[in-house]
Each structure stands twice: as structure tokens, then as C-alpha cells.
Design an enzyme around this catalytic site. Structure first.
Site, mmCIF file in Angstrom:
data_model
loop_
_atom_site.group_PDB
_atom_site.id
_atom_site.type_symbol
_atom_site.label_atom_id
_atom_site.label_comp_id
_atom_site.label_asym_id
_atom_site.label_seq_id
_atom_site.Cartn_x
_atom_site.Cartn_y
_atom_site.Cartn_z
ATOM 1 N N ILE A 104 28.601 -98.443 45.580
ATOM 2 C CA ILE A 104 28.581 -100.033 45.298
ATOM 3 C C ILE A 104 27.382 -100.567 46.108
ATOM 4 O O ILE A 104 26.937 -101.811 46.113
ATOM 5 C CB ILE A 104 29.900 -100.696 45.490
ATOM 6 C CG1 ILE A 104 30.453 -100.525 46.621
ATOM 7 C CG2 ILE A 104 30.460 -100.564 44.248
ATOM 8 C CD1 ILE A 104 31.787 -101.311 47.040
ATOM 9 N N GLY A 161 24.070 -96.021 55.466
ATOM 10 C CA GLY A 161 24.861 -95.060 54.635
ATOM 11 C C GLY A 161 25.155 -95.924 53.478
ATOM 12 O O GLY A 161 24.381 -97.005 53.266
ATOM 13 N N LYS A 187 32.644 -96.579 53.742
ATOM 14 C CA LYS A 187 31.487 -96.581 54.214
ATOM 15 C C LYS A 187 31.138 -95.016 54.721
ATOM 16 O O LYS A 187 31.741 -94.586 55.778
ATOM 17 C CB LYS A 187 30.976 -97.446 55.283
ATOM 18 C CG LYS A 187 29.468 -97.539 55.642
ATOM 19 C CD LYS A 187 29.122 -98.852 56.097
ATOM 20 C CE LYS A 187 29.388 -99.037 57.504
ATOM 21 N NZ LYS A 187 28.977 -100.531 57.959
ATOM 22 N N ASP A 238 24.699 -109.066 64.867
ATOM 23 C CA ASP A 238 23.906 -108.974 63.559
ATOM 24 C C ASP A 238 24.740 -109.792 62.493
ATOM 25 O O ASP A 238 25.181 -109.517 61.504
ATOM 26 C CB ASP A 238 23.794 -107.665 63.046
ATOM 27 C CG ASP A 238 22.740 -107.180 62.002
ATOM 28 O OD1 ASP A 238 21.933 -108.315 61.576
ATOM 29 O OD2 ASP A 238 22.713 -106.286 61.128
#
Ligand SMILES: *[C@@H]1O[C@H](CO)[C@@H](O)[C@H](O)[C@H]1NC(C)=O
Ligand SMILES: *[C@@H]1O[C@H](CO)[C@@H](O)[C@H](O)[C@H]1NC(C)=O
Ligand SMILES: *[C@@H]1O[C@H](CO)[C@@H](O)[C@H](O)[C@H]1NC(C)=O
Ligand SMILES: *[C@@H]1O[C@H](CO)[C@@H](O)[C@H](O)[C@H]1NC(C)=O
Ligand SMILES: *[C@@H]1O[C@H](CO)[C@@H](O)[C@H](O)[C@H]1NC(C)=O
Ligand SMILES: *[C@@H]1O[C@H](CO)[C@@H](O)[C@H](O)[C@H]1NC(C)=O
Ligand SMILES: *[C@@H]1O[C@H](CO)[C@@H](O)[C@H](O)[C@H]1NC(C)=O
Ligand SMILES: *[C@@H]1O[C@H](CO)[C@@H](O)[C@H](O)[C@H]1NC(C)=O
Ligand SMILES: *[C@@H]1O[C@H](CO)[C@@H](O)[C@H](O)[C@H]1NC(C)=O
Length: 886
Positions: free
Chosen positions: A603, A609, A625, A725
Site C-alpha cells: 500500500i 521499505g 513495514k 522527522d
């Protein structure tokens, strides 16, 4: 002995339980557990399980009971606003015979108002405003004879106003029906509402005339019928409303004359009759309205002269008579309007001169006299009032010199003197003007260097002027090079020396040609000036391009060379570990659910990854993941993967993505997360249909959820964790639009003993500016990124360079908050939304401060977002970004 003591303990517990039960019965008599009321509340599904588990519903959020234990108030503001759309019909109203107050404002309620509402015989306060209710007003509402306040404003209700309301609502004080789609006439019977003080019917589709019976509402203070299709005359009976303070009849189809009798409304403070078809003269009796502050008669067909008596309105602040057919001159008596801030007489047939003493009105801020036949000079003897910021005298026959300074306001003004007969040189001092238009005049001579403030010139100063139009004059000579910094400058149709006059000017500033000089040919020379801009554009474009190619190649490889999954020694506890999960996940189930990580289940592809969706045999869905085999050889990818496991296994918070488990082996590396159905915030904002679903309250909810997560990481974890992040891509949403922070691959523990120097990570566009010159990571870097994400959520897109303008006090004075907001959803009208948005924006701007030390901590931000919002100092539409920067 052991048995005995446990028996004793049992005895004590039993006695305690008995005591508690009895005590609670004493405090809340049995009747307090009114089962039908409780049942109706549970049945609605509006209360969360937490509150339902408290056995006495009188203690649930938003519920108030009387002494006998019967519900008297249901107040909607404590419901979980994030739950799926609430239906008004799901609350069985017949179960609450003693209800006095029903406040269900701003809950996104859908459906129509059920007719059963008429059974609430004791209801006094009904507020269903700011929802999405449709259908008609049920006539059974008139059975609510105790009503004091009735508010269904800001919905999509249709139908007509039932005339029966007028027969039964004898106690009604406030009637708010505005912003709906109600049709038909205003019923005569409303004149029976003897207690009524406030009547808002604006922004509907009402037709017919204003009933003269409204003149019977002796206590009425506000009458607002704006933006309907009401026609006919203004009934003279309106003049009987002796308490009236605001009469607002704008934007209808009213005709006939303004009744002289309106001069009897001695308490009137605001009178709006604009945008109708009213004719005849302005009644001189209006001069009696000594409390009048606003008189707006614009856009009608009024004729004749302005009565001298208007000059006697000692409280008048705003006078708008624009777009009429007024003739005669501006009364000298206007010099007595000492409170006047706005005067708009434009688009009439006014002649004569501008009374010099008009410029002595010390509060005057906006003067619009354009499109008339005014002649003579612009008065200059006295100078311009300090407050004047906005002057439009265009399209008249004014002559002579431009006085200077033309504007003198503390902020930034605009002056339009175009299309007159002004001549001579222009003054070298023009005041604090951002837009200056003197086109289509008879100016000649050379253009002086335009000083902004007297004497002093600094390079930053002259940038105030953003638009200068000198076209269609007869200027000669060359241009001062300093003017070249003005972004929009129109020099066309003059007699400048060509090409010397244009040396150093931006091609795009020189709109059109001068008769002597072909500017188009001149443009070629200028092309060389912009390589800097080219890089700014080209760099991101190239990066994007490379990224697309990279992703393309990557997908191609995945598709053609489907890597056969190699089983790792799964049973080894360290390699495959599941926790944090209320079910069973077996390694084989994951492999099976994704057919060995087949591309069909992929998806999304992230930095290191791919993310897969896996439905387990139990029906539960998880996200996986997976680090690709190729990348798992890369030590930095491997490190960030392990880092994420390390971080997420330490922290648990409702706004941080839940890691259920992982498999770490050099041949099979994946993490198992809770599945977030709606994907990232970035995705939701980038798809129009999804963005429309993100209402203002949901966006505010997402922002405060994110703030809670970061506050937890920074202040409740020891040592603190910095995410490094925070982007809209790393905030995920579930089906109920609840937000979680994800992607902890780059997160770091802040070790108090080390210098916290590190390689730069993070995403361009979210990085705190100090990271450009320091490698030192602090919590304040996350605070900055959070500020960007909050702004992005309100704007619907990344703010990009706009951030600089928002923080720059030169520019942000002109940026309205309402113009920043995502235009795909309706501009916020309800108080709760506007207050919350202003509150969030204010905090976001504080988070974006360039000095990290002056940014608030996430703890402060989260606390501020959880506290109640302050009411706004100004109407929402008038708030500028500048006002939010403390
Ligand atoms: C009460 O809470 C428990 C968990 O704390 C939950 O299992 C139960 O379903 C709740 N009861 C109701 C009626 O929702
Ligand atoms: C609503 O409540 C009333 C009174 O408790 C009850 O008689 C009626 O059956 C309820 N209606 C529904 C649809 O549950
Ligand atoms: C409980 O509710 C019912 C209506 O469903 C009402 O008839 C009754 O009076 C209520 N009981 C009390 C004690 O208020
Ligand atoms: C309630 O209102 C409806 C419609 O106006 C009316 O027919 C009905 O008789 C009223 N009921 C009571 C109890 O007054
Ligand atoms: C009408 O009057 C109200 C004051 O109650 C004011 O807030 C509103 O802006 C007015 N509407 C217009 C179109 O002037
Ligand atoms: C004037 O009224 C018309 C409808 O009568 C409306 O469409 C228009 O927007 C109004 N103009 C202003 C400036 O309010
Ligand atoms: C006065 O009316 C004009 C035209 O309808 C409108 O543009 C202006 O905003 C109004 N002023 C105020 C203060 O409501
Ligand atoms: C413009 O000014 C020059 C001299 O300054 C004059 O010769 C010329 O006639 C003027 N042109 C117009 C159209 O007034
Ligand atoms: C202006 O110069 C351009 C390019 O040199 C030329 O194409 C254009 O025809 C000229 N225009 C006039 C009005 O002379």
C-alpha cells in the site's frame, strides 16, 4: 490461619460493597436511575464507553439532572466530536419529559429535526446551530411553550416558518434562523412574540414583504433580515421599535422611499439598507439618530442631495452612500463628524470641491470619493490626518498638485488618484504607501526618488511600495534606479528617455510600451537577470524528476524480479516477537496473508521499505513495514529499522502508532503495526474528496493529537525522545480520523551527557532553520516541524515560502487569516471553529520562530490546545496574521 485471614478479607469486602451500594442509594435515590432516560442515552450511541461505564448517567459528560434524578440538560460539547456523523434522530427525545436545555451545537449532526421534539414540554433553551440539519421546521415545535432561546442557525433547513410559532412562544427572547434555506414569507404572527429581543432571519430565501406587525415587537433590539428576497416598502411601523439598536435590511429587493419615521428610532446604532432598490432622497430626519454609528445606504437608487443634518450625527463612524445617484456637493457640516473613520461617497454625481476641513477629521482612515464630478484642488493646506490609510479620489476632475505626504498612516496605505487632471511634479515624499496610482493625469517633469518617510532612506524602507502606476502622464527624463525594486511598476505612455530610462529595471515591471520606446525589445536584454530564480525552480524540479525515475525503476525491479521469500527461523523468540496485541499473530499468518509480501498487498513505499496491508485469519488488519532484502544489507537502513523497534517498544501513547511486533533477521525484516485506514495526513489533504471530509474541528483534533504525542515524547519519556522527522507524511489517520505519529526510524534519545551532534536527517520543508548551521538536535527542531504541519493542515497544502511572509511583520499585516485557510471546505462561520483556528494558528506561528529558544515547548503547545479558546477580539474575517504574532 491463612484460611481464616482470607475469610476475614472476604467479609470486609462484602461489608464494604454493601456499604457502598447503600451509600450510593442514599446519595442518589433509586428514582435517579431513570431507566428510560438512561436507555435513551445509551441507545443514542453518542456517549463513549468510558462514560457509559459510570452507572449513574447523571454523571456522564454533558448531562445535568435535577434533584429527583431526571435529566434537565443535555449539552453536546463534550461528545467525542471525532466519532462518525451523529444523527439527531438517534436520540429518543420522548424519553426526557423534564428536559429544560438541549445544546447540540457544532456536532456535525445530520438528518432532520424530529417531530417528537414537541414532547419536550419544559424545554426553554434549544441550540442546534452549526450542524448539517436539513428538512423542515416541524410545526410541533410550537408546542414548546416555555422556549426562551431558539437557535437553528447555520444548517440546511428548508421549508417555511410555521405561523403557529407566533401563537405559542410567548416567552421567546432570541430567535435565530439565519443561514438556512428557509423560504416563503415572514409570518404576520411573529408580531405576537411580545418578549422577543433578537430576531435573525438573514441568509435564507425568504420572500414577500416585511410584515407591519413586526412593529409590535416592543422589546426588539436587533432585527436582521439581510440577504433574502424580501420586497416592497419598509413599513413605517418599524419606527415603533423604540428599543431597536441594529436594523439590518441589506441585500434584499426593498423599494420605495426610506420612511421619514426612521428618525424616531432614538436608540439606533447601526442602520444597514444597502444593496436594495430604495429610491427618493435620504431623509433629513436621520440627523436625529444621535446614537448612530454606522449608516450604510450604498447600492440603491437614492437621489437628491445629502441632507446637511447628516453632519449632526455626533457618533457616526461609518458612512456609506456609494453607488447611488446623489448630486449636489459634500456638505461642509461633515467637518463635525468627529468620530468618522470611513466615508464612502463614490459612484455618485457629486460635484463641487472637497471641503478642506474633511482632512481635519482626526479619525478618518478611509476616504473614497471616486467616480464623481469633484473639481478643484486636493486640500493640502492643513495636511493629511495621521489615521488616513486608504484614499481613492480617482475618476474626478481634480486638478493641481498632489499634496504630500498624501498618506500618513502608521500602517500601510493605498492611494488611487488616477483619472483626474492633476499636474506638475509628483512630491518626493509620499508617505507609507504600498500602492500608489496616479495614472491618467497630466503630470510632467521627471520622477523623483520616492522617499517613504521624510529624510531617511534605508534599503528596506522603499520596499513598502509594491505597486506604482505612473502610466498615461507625460513624465520625462530617466528613472531613479531605486524604483527598480518595486515589484509592479507601470511606466507606459510617458515620454521617458529610451532606453537609458529603463536601465536596471525588471522587464516584468515595465508593463506596456511608451510611445517613444519599445519595451518589448528591451525585455530581451533583461533575460540574463534571472539565473538565481532559475536555480530555485530548477532544483526541486530536478529532484522530483530524479525521485520519480528512482521510484519507477524500483517498482519495475519489484515487478519483474519478484523476490521469493526465504523463511527465517521464525520460532526463535528474538527474531519474531509479538506483543502489544490482543490476539494471536503467528509468523505463518503474516506470510500467508500477504502471499509472501506480494506486490498486490503493497500500500505504499517509503524511504527504506514497503508497507503492506495484511488481513489475519482473525479478520483483524495490520500494517507491515518490510525492509527489502537489498536494503537490509545497508547498515544505515538496518540501523533505522532497529531504532524504530527500540523506540516504539519503549513508548505507548494513543497518538503514537502502535507497534504490535517485529521480525528481525537479516533475511526477513518487518515490523507489525496497527493499521491506519485513511493513510497519511499528507494523502488526506492532497485528495479533494478526502480533504472535504476533514472539517475544521477534525483538523484541529488532528493537530492537537499530534501535539500530545510530541509532548509525551519530549517531556514524559526519560531520556526525552526527539522524532526528527515530523511531517504530514508521518502522521497517520484511522477510519475515525484519529491521528497517530509514525515513522520513528530517525527518532533519537536525547542523551543529556552527549552533545547530541548528529548527521542531518529529516525532510526538506519541515527542517528547523537552525539545522542549516548547527548539527545540534533539540526538541525545538520537532516544535518547528510541528508548526509547519499545523499550518499545512489548516491551509490544506504545504505553506512553502509563505512561512517567511507570515513571520515578516512587513508582509503579514496584509495577510488575512481567512485567506490562508483551505478553500476546499466552507469558511468557518461558527464561533467554536473560528476561535479554535485562530488559537491553533497563533501557536503554529510561535512554533515557527527562527530562534529555537523562543519557540514554545510541545508541553506548552499541548496544554494550550487543550484549554478553552479565548474569544476573538475582532470579527474573524478582519483578523490578520500580524495580530496573531505576539
Ligand atoms: C465497560 O468497560 C469495559 C472495559 O473497561 C468494557 O469491556 C465494557 O464493554 C464496558 N461496558 C459497557 C457497557 O460499555
Ligand atoms: C422512546 O422513549 C419512550 C419513553 O421512554 C419509549 O416509550 C419509546 O418506546 C422509545 N422509542 C424508541 C424508538 O425507542
Ligand atoms: C422517568 O422517565 C419517564 C419517562 O420515560 C417519566 O414518566 C418519569 O416521570 C421519570 N421518572 C422520574 C423520577 O423523573
Ligand atoms: C403539538 O403540535 C401539533 C402541531 O402543531 C398539534 O397538532 C398538537 O395538538 C400539539 N400537541 C399538544 C399536546 O399540544
Ligand atoms: C448585519 O448586522 C449585524 C449586526 O448584528 C452585523 O454583524 C452584520 O455584519 C450585518 N450584516 C451586513 C451585511 O452588514
Ligand atoms: C446584493 O444582493 C444580491 C441579491 O439581492 C446578492 O446576490 C449580492 O451578492 C449582493 N451584493 C452584495 C455586495 O452584498
Ligand atoms: C456597506 O454596504 C456595502 C455594499 O453593500 C458593502 O460593500 C459594505 O461592506 C457595507 N459596509 C459595512 C460596514 O457593512
Ligand atoms: C510632454 O512634455 C514635453 C516637454 O516636456 C512637451 O513637449 C510635450 O508636448 C508634452 N506632451 C503632451 C502630450 O503633453
Ligand atoms: C517591439 O520590439 C519587438 C522585438 O524587438 C518587435 O517584435 C515588436 O514588433 C516591436 N513593437 C513595436 C510596437 O514596435
Amino acid at each position: 490461619m491463612v484460611a481464616k485471614s482470607s475469610n476475614l478479607a472476604l467479609f470486609i469486602i462484602v461489608v464494604w460493597l454493601l456499604f457502598c451500594t447503600t451509600a450510593s442509594y442514599l446519595i442518589f435515590p433509586p428514582s435517579s436511575f431513570n431507566n428510560s432516560e438512561r436507555h435513551a442515552l445509551i441507545q443514542s450511541g453518542w456517549w463513549s464507553h468510558d462514560s457509559i461505564n459510570i452507572s449513574n448517567h447523571c454523571y456522564w459528560y454533558g448531562i445535568v439532572c435535577d434533584h429527583a434524578g431526571s435529566v434537565v440538560e443535555i449539552a453536546g460539547w463534550d461528545f467525542n466530536i471525532n466519532s462518525k456523523s451523529l444523527q439527531l434522530q438517534s436520540l429518543n427525545l420522548t424519553a426526557f419529559p423534564n428536559l429544560v436545555s438541549l445544546y447540540l451545537s457544532q456536532l456535525g449532526l445530520t438528518g432532520s429535526i424530529p417531530k417528537e421534539i414537541g414532547t419536550l414540554k419544559k424545554l426553554s433553551y434549544l441550540d442546534l446551530s452549526c450542524n448539517n440539519l436539513d428538512g423542515k421546521l416541524p410545526p410541533t415545535l410550537s408546542n414548546l411553550t416555555q422556549l426562551v432561546e431558539f437557535d437553528v442557525s447555520f444548517n440546511a433547513l428548508g421549508g417555511t416558518i410555521p405561523s403557529s410559532f407566533g401563537h405559542h412562544w410567548e416567552s421567546l427572547i432570541l430567535l435565530y434562523l439565519h443561514f438556512n434555506q428557509i423560504e416563503g414569507p415572514i409570518p404576520l404572527e411573529l408580531g405576537n412574540l411580545k418578549s422577543l429581543e433578537v430576531l435573525y432571519l438573514s441568509d435564507n430565501s425568504l420572500t414577500g414583504t416585511i410584515p407591519s406587525t413586526l412593529g409590535l415587537l416592543e422589546k426588539l433590539t436587533i432585527l436582521d433580515l439581510v440577504s433574502n428576497q424580501i420586497e416592497g416598502h419598509i413599513p413605517v411601523e418599524i419606527a415603533n421599535l423604540k428599543q431597536l439598536q441594529i436594523l439590518n435590511l441589506s441585500s434584499n429587493s426593498l423599494s420605495g422611499q426610506i420612511p421619514l419615521e426612521l428618525g424616531n428610532l432614538k436608540r439606533l446604532e447601526e442602520l444597514y439598507l444597502s444593496n436594495n432598490s430604495l429610491a427618493g432622497t435620504i431623509p433629513y430626519t436621520l440627523g436625529n439618530l444621535q446614537q448612530l454609528q454606522i449608516l450604510n445606504l450604498s447600492s440603491n437608487s437614492l437621489s437628491g442631495q445629502i441632507p446637511l443634518e447628516i453632519g449632526a450625527l455626533a457618533s457616526l463612524q461609518q458612512l456609506n452612500i456609494d453607488f447611488n445617484q446623489i448630486n449636489g456637493s459634500i456638505p461642509l457640516e461633515f467637518q463635525n463628524l468627529i468620530m468618522l473613520t470611513t466615508l464612502n461617497l463614490s459612484h455618485n454625481m457629486i460635484s463641487g470641491v472637497i471641503p478642506p476641513k474633511l482632512f481635519q477629521l482626526t479619525k478618518l482612515a478611509s476616504l473614497h470619493l471616486s467616480n464623481n464630478q469633484l473639481a478643484g484642488n486636493i486640500p493640502s493646506e492643513i495636511g493629511i490626518p495621521d489615521s488616513l490609510c486608504d484614499v481613492n479620489l480617482s475618476y474626478n476632475k481634480l486638478e493641481g498638485l498632489i499634496p504630500f505626504p498624501i498618506l500618513n498612516c502608521g500602517t500601510f496605505g493605498e492611494a488611487d488618484l488616477s483619472n483626474n487632471l492633476l499636474s506638475g511634479n509628483i512630491p518626493s515624499k509620499i508617505g507609507n504607501v504600498v500602492k500608489f496610482d496616479i495614472s491618467h493625469n497630466l503630470h510632467s517633469g521627471s520622477v523623483p526618488f520616492l522617499f517613504i518617510t521624510e529624510g531617511s532612506y534605508t534599503p528596506g524602507n522603499k520596499l513598502f511600495l509594491t505597486s506604482l502606476d505612473l502610466s498615461y502622464n507625460n513624465f520625462t527624463g530617466t528613472l531613479p534606479i531605486e524604483l527598480a525594486d518595486i515589484p509592479h511598476i507601470n511606466l507606459s505612455f510617458n515620454s521617458f528617455e529610451c532606453p537609458q530610462a529603463f536601465k536596471g529595471f525588471h522587464a516584468e515591471s515595465l508593463i506596456g510600451n511608451t510611445p517613444k520606446c519599445n519595451v518589448t525589445s528591451f525585455v530581451q536584454v533583461q533575460k540574463t537577470k534571472s539565473p538565481k530564480n532559475l536555480i530555485v525552480i530548477a532544483l526541486p524540479v530536478t529532484c522530483c524528476f530524479l525521485l520519480i525515475i528512482f521510484v519507477g525503476i524500483f517498482c519495475y525491479i519489484r515487478r519483474t524480479k519478484k523476490v521469493k521469500f526465504e523463511q527465517c527461523s521464525e520460532k526463535n523468540g528474538d527474531l519474531f516477537s509479538i506483543w502489544n496485541y490482543d490476539g494471536k499473530i503467528a509468523f505463518e499468518d503474516i506470510i500467508q496473508a500477504t502471499h509472501d509480501f506480494d506486490i498486490r498487498y503493497c500500500i505504499g513505499t517509503g524511504g527504506y521499505g514497503s508497507v503492506y496491508r495484511a488481513q489475519l485469519p482473525s479478520g483483524k488488519i495490520v500494517a507491515l513495514k518490510k525492509l527489502h532484502q537489498r536494503e537490509s544489507q545497508n547498515p544505515s537502513f538496518d540501523r533505522s529499522f532497529r531504532n524504530e523497534v527500540k523506540m516504539l517498544s519503549q513508548i505507548r501513547h494513543r497518538n503514537i502508532v502502535k507497534l504490535h511486533g517485529f521480525c528481525l533477521h537479516n533475511r526477513c525484516m518487518f515490523l507489525v503495526y496497527e493499521y491506519m485506514e485513511r493513510g497519511s495526513l499528507f494523502y488526506a489533504l492532497s485528495i479533494d474528496d478526502e480533504a472535504k471530509e476533514l472539517t475544521w474541528s477534525k483538523r484541529v483534533h488532528i493537530i492537537s493529537g499530534t501535539a500530545n504525542a510530541l509532548a509525551y515524547m519530549h517531556h514524559d519519556c526519560s531520556p526525552p525522545i526527539v522524532h526528527r522527522d515530523v511531517t504530514s507524511n508521518n502522521i497517520l489517520l484511522n477510519s475515525e480520523l484519529h491521528a497517530v505519529v509514525s515513522d520513528f526510524g530517525t527518532a533519537r534519545l536525547l542523551d543529556p551527557d552527549s552533545s547530541n551532534q548528529t548527521l542531518q536527517v529529516g525532510t526538506y520543508g519541515y527542517l528547523a532553520p537552525e539545522l542549516a548551521y548547527t548539527m545540534r538536535v533539540t526538541e525545538k527542531c520537532d516544535v518547528y516541524s510541528f508548526g509547519v504541519v499545523a499550518l499545512e493542515t489548516l491551509m490544506g497544502m504545504h505553506p512553502k515560502e509563505l512561512i517567511l511572509s507570515l513571520l515578516d511583520s512587513c508582509h503579514n499585516k496584509n495577510i488575512m487569516v481567512k485567506d490562508l485557510l483551505d478553500s476546499r471546505i466552507r469558511i468557518p462561520l461558527c464561533q467554536r471553529d473560528t476561535e479554535a483556528i485562530v488559537h491553533v494558528l497563533k501557536l503554529a506561528l510561535a512554533c515557527l520562530r527562527s530562534n529555537p529558544k523562543s519557540r514554545p515547548s510541545m508541553q506548552q503547545v499541548a496544554y494550550e490546545l487543550s484549554t478553552s479558546k479565548q474569544s476573538l477580539p475582532l470579527p474573524f474575517a478582519e483578523i490578520t496574521v500580524h495580530q496573531l504574532i505576539a
